[in-house]
Write an enzyme that holds these catalytic residues in place. Structure first.
Site, short mmCIF file in Angstrom:
data_model
loop_
_atom_site.label_atom_id
_atom_site.label_comp_id
_atom_site.label_asym_id
_atom_site.label_seq_id
_atom_site.Cartn_x
_atom_site.Cartn_y
_atom_site.Cartn_z
N LYS A 1 -8.43 -42.58 27.02
CA LYS A 1 -7.31 -41.67 27.26
C LYS A 1 -6.15 -42.41 27.94
O LYS A 1 -5.00 -42.30 27.55
CB LYS A 1 -7.75 -40.52 28.16
CG LYS A 1 -6.61 -39.72 28.78
CD LYS A 1 -7.08 -38.53 29.58
CE LYS A 1 -7.41 -38.85 30.98
NZ LYS A 1 -6.27 -39.02 31.89
N CYS B 1 -0.79 -32.46 41.66
CA CYS B 1 -1.95 -31.96 40.93
C CYS B 1 -3.07 -31.89 41.95
O CYS B 1 -2.89 -32.16 43.13
CB CYS B 1 -2.31 -32.89 39.78
SG CYS B 1 -3.01 -34.43 40.37
N ARG C 1 1.63 -37.00 43.50
CA ARG C 1 1.71 -38.06 42.49
C ARG C 1 3.13 -38.65 42.57
O ARG C 1 4.03 -38.24 41.88
CB ARG C 1 1.41 -37.50 41.10
CG ARG C 1 0.08 -36.80 40.95
CD ARG C 1 -1.12 -37.71 41.17
NE ARG C 1 -1.34 -38.66 40.12
CZ ARG C 1 -2.14 -38.42 39.06
NH1 ARG C 1 -2.71 -37.25 38.94
NH2 ARG C 1 -2.32 -39.34 38.15
N ILE D 1 -7.59 -44.17 46.89
CA ILE D 1 -6.47 -44.04 45.94
C ILE D 1 -5.79 -42.68 46.03
O ILE D 1 -4.56 -42.59 46.14
CB ILE D 1 -6.97 -44.29 44.49
CG1 ILE D 1 -7.76 -45.59 44.37
CG2 ILE D 1 -5.79 -44.24 43.52
CD1 ILE D 1 -6.97 -46.86 44.45
N ARG E 1 -9.27 -32.04 28.97
CA ARG E 1 -8.06 -32.88 28.95
C ARG E 1 -8.48 -34.34 28.81
O ARG E 1 -7.72 -35.18 28.36
CB ARG E 1 -7.27 -32.69 30.26
CG ARG E 1 -6.55 -31.38 30.37
CD ARG E 1 -5.71 -31.35 31.63
NE ARG E 1 -4.96 -32.59 31.78
CZ ARG E 1 -4.28 -32.90 32.89
NH1 ARG E 1 -4.28 -32.06 33.91
NH2 ARG E 1 -3.61 -34.03 32.97
#
Ligand code: EPZ
Length: 420
Positions: free
Chosen positions: A22, A117, A122, A327, A397
């Protein structure tokens, strides 16, 4: 909303084919904006994120056709706008990947800021710093990033910390710039390496893909052609983790062990039997699962996207495991849901402390993000009794036909199309 009714206590066994990555497909679709003529991309996973990226590109005037299963043909010669609308960008953070190609080929880009999100903020500040370093004027206004350049000029970009997204955007913007761009502290993910190989085959002059230093000598134009996407290492690692969690034995055909060294090393440390050969990667589970101490990191470290599926395995380990997330701030949304299945997990300052339990018991749970959803399905496979996993639209997704493919491995999963 789609739910999965998972009847646990079934060990996964058999083999499953690894599909295309992806996180290679999405930037490669965006990179087609840079190319003149038809671009064919093969081994594209049939997942919601790819469909959203295709819709976004179509809204810009890119022709995107599904010419065969897992194959897209894109043509950007008809691009009529460089404005990527909020209603599309809000659905997919990776939509911001179109900014660099638009700026690189057309000298302007107007892209809605990706919202937050469940993984947390982000940010795109490093992307914008890279565009400015290349000579673009960049403003933020009304929730949009507006970038404009009469002509990008090669430069040296040093990222203060590794960013996959910023590396992609800087790399793509630099392909058609005048002169040489050097990106230091670049992301080294295999998906970046695959993107570089894609661009090189289109005529870009790039060295160092997959290393921390990428050098791009700008060219006048890029042309079309065909590219086969690498196998998805995160999907491969997810299925191997599910095999360990359920006490099973699974071969991921086409899985790239060379993209998963840090992950396979942890499975081995946990006492699982990992076999690598030309056909792919196989995990044969062993009991007890041994407790681990893992810290996520940019590639080649342990990937943050496999943190939740790994913890789903560690909840049944013998002893106390520690998983540090470095992260994403919001990576721990899955923990509360695993606790509903009987896990014993405490979070302390970006660290999950996982005390192994003897068994899990089925319960209704909700997937907060793609990888968390996969972790919940993995835990539900091992739990006694039934679990109703909600939010499967999110999971799909990133994982194509996950219920069908797990059923092929012996899982007892029923798809339930429900109301909200
Ligand atoms: C990519 O996200 C992946 N997504 C993520 O996978 C993956 O978890 C992540 O890389 C890390 O490997 C795609 O490739 C589509 P980053 P990205 O830029 O590019 C901060 C999945 O489930 N940051 O490396 O957004 C950022 O907030 C997804 O497949 C800045 O501060 O990741 C984050 O904390 C989830 N400023 C950290 O860096 C910036 O300008 C890493 O972000 C950019 C990022």
């Amino acid at each position: 909303m789609t739910h999965l009714l998972v009847r646990g206590g079934r060990r996964l066994h058999g083999e499953i084919a690894a599909l295309g990555a992806k996180n290679a497909a999405l930037p490669m679709m965006a990179a087609a904006i840079l190319c003149q003529g038809d671009v064919e991309v093969r081994n594209v996973p049939d997942i919601a994120d790819v469909r959203v990226m295709a819709d976004l590109l179509r809204s810009l005037g890119v022709r995107v056709e599904v010419t065969a299963p897992h194959t897209l043909r894109l043509n950007s010669d008809g691009v009529h706008t460089t404005r990527a609308s909020y209603d599309l960008v809000r659905r997919l953070n990776a939509s911001f990947d179109v900014a660099g190609p638009l700026l690189g080929r057309f000298g302007e880009a107007e892209v809605a800021l990706p919202g937050g999100c469940n993984l947390g903020q982000r940010r795109v500040n490093l992307h914008l710093e890279a565009f400015r370093a290349l000579g673009a004027e960049v403003h933020r206004l009304h929730g949009f990033v507006q970038a404009h350049a009469t002509g990008l000029v090669g430069t040296r970009i040093l990222f203060p910390h590794v960013s996959v997204g910023a590396t992609k955007n800087a790399l793509m913007a630099a392909c058609l710039a005048k002169g040489v761009t050097v990106i230091e502290n670049a992301a080294r993910e295999p998906e970046i390496e695959d993107l570089v190989e894609f661009l090189q085959a289109r005529g870009a002059r790039i060295r160092g893909g997959g290393t921390a230093r990428i050098e791009i000598e700008g060219v006048a134009a890029l042309h079309g052609g065909t590219h086969d996407i690498i196998a998805d290492r995160i999907e491969t690692g997810t299925f191997l983790a599910m095999a360990a969690t359920s006490g099973g034995d699974v071969l991921v055909r086409g899985g790239r062990a060379d993209h998963l060294e840090a992950v396979l090393a942890q499975f081995t440390r946990a006492g699982q039997s990992v076999t690598v050969d030309a056909s792919g990667v196989r995990l044969t589970s062993r009991r007890p699962i041994r407790a681990l101490d893992v810290t996520t990191a940019p590639h080649p470290g342990f990937p943050t996207d496999l943190h939740p599926p790994l913890v789903a395995m560690l909840v049944l380990a013998d002893g106390i495991s520690v998983v540090r997330e470095t992260i994403f701030d919001g990576r721990f949304m899955y923990v509360g849901e695993l606790v509903r299945l009987g896990a014993n997990i405490r979070i302390s300052d970006h660290v999950a402390i996982v005390t192994g339990v003897k068994f899990l018991a089925g319960a209704p749970v909700e997937a907060p993000d793609i990888r968390a959803g996969a972790a919940l399905i993995g835990a539900a496979l091992a739990a006694e009794g039934e679990s109703l996993v909600t939010g499967i639209d999110l999971v799909e997704r990133g994982y194509e036909r996950i219920d069908e493919r797990l059923t092929m491995l012996g899982a007892d999963i029923v798809r339930v199309e429900g109301t909200d």
